[in-house]
Design an enzyme around this catalytic site. Structure first.
Site, PDB file in Angstrom:
ATOM      1  N   THR A  75     -21.375  43.068  52.501  1.00 17.58           N
ATOM      2  CA  THR A  75     -20.260  42.157  52.769  1.00 17.58           C
ATOM      3  C   THR A  75     -20.298  40.930  51.880  1.00 17.58           C
ATOM      4  O   THR A  75     -19.255  40.416  51.462  1.00 17.58           O
ATOM      5  CB  THR A  75     -20.272  41.735  54.254  1.00 17.58           C
ATOM      6  OG1 THR A  75     -20.163  42.898  55.069  1.00 17.58           O
ATOM      7  CG2 THR A  75     -19.118  40.804  54.567  1.00 17.58           C
TER       8      THR A  75
ATOM      9  N   SER B 139     -24.296  48.619  53.182  1.00 21.52           N
ATOM     10  CA  SER B 139     -25.689  48.891  53.545  1.00 21.52           C
ATOM     11  C   SER B 139     -25.861  50.161  54.367  1.00 21.52           C
ATOM     12  O   SER B 139     -26.976  50.665  54.506  1.00 21.52           O
ATOM     13  CB  SER B 139     -26.296  47.699  54.297  1.00 21.52           C
ATOM     14  OG  SER B 139     -25.695  47.527  55.565  1.00 21.52           O
TER      15      SER B 139
ATOM     16  N   THR C  38     -25.253  43.578  56.032  1.00 21.20           N
ATOM     17  CA  THR C  38     -25.950  43.211  57.272  1.00 21.20           C
ATOM     18  C   THR C  38     -26.233  44.389  58.196  1.00 21.20           C
ATOM     19  O   THR C  38     -27.140  44.312  59.023  1.00 21.20           O
ATOM     20  CB  THR C  38     -25.142  42.160  58.051  1.00 21.20           C
ATOM     21  OG1 THR C  38     -23.846  42.680  58.337  1.00 21.20           O
ATOM     22  CG2 THR C  38     -25.019  40.876  57.250  1.00 21.20           C
ATOM     23  N   ASP C  39     -25.495  45.493  58.064  1.00 23.14           N
ATOM     24  CA  ASP C  39     -25.641  46.580  59.029  1.00 23.14           C
ATOM     25  C   ASP C  39     -27.054  47.165  59.057  1.00 23.14           C
ATOM     26  O   ASP C  39     -27.571  47.504  60.125  1.00 23.14           O
ATOM     27  CB  ASP C  39     -24.634  47.701  58.736  1.00 23.14           C
ATOM     28  CG  ASP C  39     -23.235  47.348  59.206  1.00 23.14           C
ATOM     29  OD1 ASP C  39     -23.080  46.317  59.887  1.00 23.14           O
ATOM     30  OD2 ASP C  39     -22.295  48.098  58.891  1.00 23.14           O
TER      31      ASP C  39
END
Length: 375
Positions: free
Chosen positions: A63, A108, A141-142
């Site tokens: 992101t 990610s 971030t995932d």
């Protein structure tokens, strides 16, 4: 008489020219002394820049490298390159000598074992150089916490490694990426960050890769260390207030220098009316290890336990974790007798990372349980 007046006029003019030349402004004419002072100041400025830490930014996408019109949830991740990320935060040049390198540029969810090995080896090589003081990894971030924990277990250096991301794309209103990246560079360049293992920096918080996890789908304060707490905060200055006691980085037994692949480890999820067939499917698909995200204290239903025991008898290592989000999964009862291991306080996704690395060294369940108790 006229001759005397003429001579006086010439003398007066000469004196006037001399006086005017001496009174030129410093901007118009700089004396040798002033030039020397200017060169000294310039030299001091250059020396100050050379005194800044050298930080390498390794970009993987996510992101923080995403683009949209103004939306914070509808965007394409992994679009912006590392040089654009750096150019967007020129203030970083005041706190570090920064350069970038693009490792991959993906969301990610598409970070795989091959990418983990590539990134880990690159971080290790860069940190082995005396010219690099710290590493920042930009990441979606995932699965950020998984990559951070992998680096925490495999990089043999006490130099700071900081993994950073954002919850909003670079084009969104109030994008959080620039601030997070600036703070990550600041932490990576801090002497106080040495020896603390891989760190995660978002939302003005500093967390250990061992304890942090994503807790909210969209909020900017999603990364939390709820059970163990953050290890530091950023409020212009950097403040560390907790220490990490688990093994990591230079004290880790795990090495990826000679690895070109990692063993397959799958995660299964416990729920009412689950069965044993998921274990059978994982074994058939080639799993060398299975992490079970059980209810409560890593509990398995009778049916799931039968599948887990069958998997163990076929040489597959099974580790019990929990779907609750917090707490320690303990070794107890029939689970110990059947070699169903406990993840301690690691969530399922991090238990998978540790189990993959453990299986590169041993398949002894007692030794693997020791790893989960130590790391």
């Amino acid at each position: 008489m006229k001759t005397q007046r003429f001579l006086l006029l010439i003398l007066f003019t000469a004196l006037l020219l001399v006086f005017t030349g001496c009174s030129q402004s410093p901007e118009a004419k700089e004396s040798p002394k002033e030039k020397a002072q200017t060169q000294k100041v310039s030299s001091a400025s250059a020396s100050k820049k050379n005194d800044l830490p050298t930080i390498k930014i390794l970009a993987t996408g996510g992101t923080i490298a995403g683009k949209s019109k103004t939306s914070t949830t509808e965007y394409k991740a992994g679009v912006v390159g590392v040089e654009s990320l750096i150019e967007a935060v020129p203030e970083m040049k005041d706190i570090a000598n920064v350069s970038g390198e693009q490792v991959v540029n993906v969301g990610s969810t598409n970070i795989d074992n091959k990418t983990l090995l590539k990134l880990g080896k690159r971080v290790s090589k860069l940190l082995s150089s005396k010219d690099v003081n710290g590493i920042v990894v930009t990441h979606g971030t995932d699965t950020l916490e998984e990559t951070a924990y992998f680096l925490n277990l495999t990089v043999k250096s006490d130099k700071p490694i900081v993994v950073v991301g954002s919850m909003r794309p670079s084009t969104a209103i109030s994008a959080d990426g620039p601030s997070n990246l600036y703070n990550a560079v600041k932490v990576a360049g801090a002497h106080e960050a040495k020896g603390k293992g891989t760190l995660v920096v978002l939302n003005d918080r500093i967390a250990s890769a061992r304890y942090v996890t994503k807790t909210n789908t969209t909020a900017t304060d999603t990364f939390k260390s709820e059970e163990m707490g953050y290890i530091g905060t950023i409020a212009d200055d950097i403040y560390f207030h907790n220490e990490i006691t688990r093994k990591h980085t230079k004290d880790s037994e795990f090495s990826i220098s000679s690895l070109d692949k990692l063993p397959q480890v799958d995660i299964l999820y416990g729920y009412q009316n689950d069965g044993s067939y998921l274990f059978d499917a994982a074994v058939k698909a080639g799993a060398k290890g299975i992490v079970f995200a059980g209810s409560g204290n890593g509990s398995l239903s009778d049916a799931a336990e039968k599948g887990a025991v069958r998997a163990v008898k076929k040489g597959v290592t099974v580790v019990r974790s929990t779907r609750t989000g917090d707490g320690v999964v303990t070794s107890n009862g029939d689970y110990v007798k059947n070699d169903l291991l406990a993840s301690n306080s690691l969530n399922p996704q991090k238990a998978r990372i540790l189990l993959m690395l453990a299986l590169t060294k041993t398949d002894d369940p007692r030794k693997i349980q020791d790893y989960f108790n130590e790391y």
